[in-house]
Design an enzyme around this catalytic site. Sequence first.
Site: not given
Ligand code: IPM
Ligand code: MG
Length: 356
Positions: A143, A191, A223, A247, A251
Site C-alpha cells: 500500500y 507467503k 492461500d 485487507d 473481508d
Molecule cells: C479497508 C478498505 C481500504 C483498504 C480501502 C478503502 C482503501 O478496503 O479499510 O479495508 O484497502 O485498506
Molecule cells: Mg478492505
Amino acid sequence: MREFKIALLPGDGIGGEIVNEAVKVLKAIEEKFNHRFKFNDALVGAAAIEETGNPFPEETYLLCKNSDAVLFGAIGDPKYDNDPKAKIRPEQGLLAMRKKLGLFANIRPVTTFPSLLDKSPLRRDIIEGADFVMIRELTGGIYFGELRGRTEDGTKAYDTNVYSKDEISRVTRLAFDYASRRKKRLTAVDKANVLATSRLWRETIQEMEKDYPDITVDYMFVDNAAMQIIQWPKRFDVIVTENMFGDILSDEASVITGSLGMLPSASVGTQTSVYEPIHGSYPQAAGKNIANPLATVLSAAMLLEDSLQLIKEAELIRKAVNVSIEKGILTEDIATGKHYKTSEVGDWLANYILKS
Ligand code: IPM
Ligand code: MG
C-alpha cells in the site's frame, strides 16, 4: 467532569448515515452515564476532494490529532472507481490518515451472533462459537511502497512491497499481547515460500517467540489461511499479517459473522486511534436510509472501551446490539421478514440504552 473529544469523519456514501446512528447511541450513553462528549465533524475522502481538493485536509488531521478518539464512516465514490486515470482519489485520504496518525495496526474482531448464524452462507456447525481477532499491519507493505508507477510507454506498471523489521515487530508485539489475553494462540500469515518480505516477517516473528513462551505460534501461507478461515474458523485465536493479506482476509472473515455490515474495527498506533466499520461506502445505498449501522455502532463501543476506558458503557452498547438482533430490529441486509430503516435501528438502540 472530564470532557471527551470525539472527532467524526463520516466520509462518503453511507458514511454520514451510519455515523449519525452511532452518534445517537453515544449521546444516549452520555446521558445515561452522565458523561460529556464533544463531537466535531471533519471532511475526508471524496467529500473532502470536492470542497478542498485534498482527500485528507490538514484541518482534518489537526482535529484528529487533538481528539481523544476518531469515529470514521467510509470512503470511496464510484465517480473515481470508474476513472482509473483520476490523479486524486478518495482512498488516498484514508491512507494519508493512517500514515499521518501512525495507525500501524488494524484490529478486526470476528465473532458470531447466535440469531444470525443462519444468515451466513457457511454451515452453522462450522461457524458457531468462532471467535478470533485479525490484526492487520496498516501503514506499510505494498500500500505504501514508494517505488510505484508505469513505464514510459504506459504498458507496464509496478508496485513494491517493503517492510522493515521494526514495522513487523511492533505490530506483532501487539498481536502477542492480544493472544496473551485470549486463548494464547497466534497464527502468522505470510507467503514465505515466494516473497522476500514474507521471509523477513517469518524470521522476525520466530525471533520474538522466545519472549512469549506461553503463546503457541504457527505459520501459515496466505492461500492456505484463506481456505482454513472459512473451513475451520474455530481453529483461530489471533491472526497477524501484512497490510494487503489482512485487507483481503478480513473481508473474507466477515462471511462468518453473516454480513459485512456487522464487523467493527480499531486502528491504533502512535497517536489518536480511529474506529471504523470494515465495510466500504456502499454508494448504491447512500441516502436511502437502508444501510446497516451496526458495524459503526460496534466500532463506537470499541472506541469507548479502548480509547476512553469506559468499559461498562461499551458493554451496554454491545448488549443493546445483541438484543436488537434477537428481536429482529434489523436493516434489510440481515433481517428476516420485517426490516427497519437505518435511523429506526439507531433510535431503537438509543432508546434501549436510555431505558435500561
Ligand atoms: C479497508 C478498505 C481500504 C483498504 C480501502 C478503502 C482503501 O478496503 O479499510 O479495508 O484497502 O485498506
Ligand atoms: Mg478492505
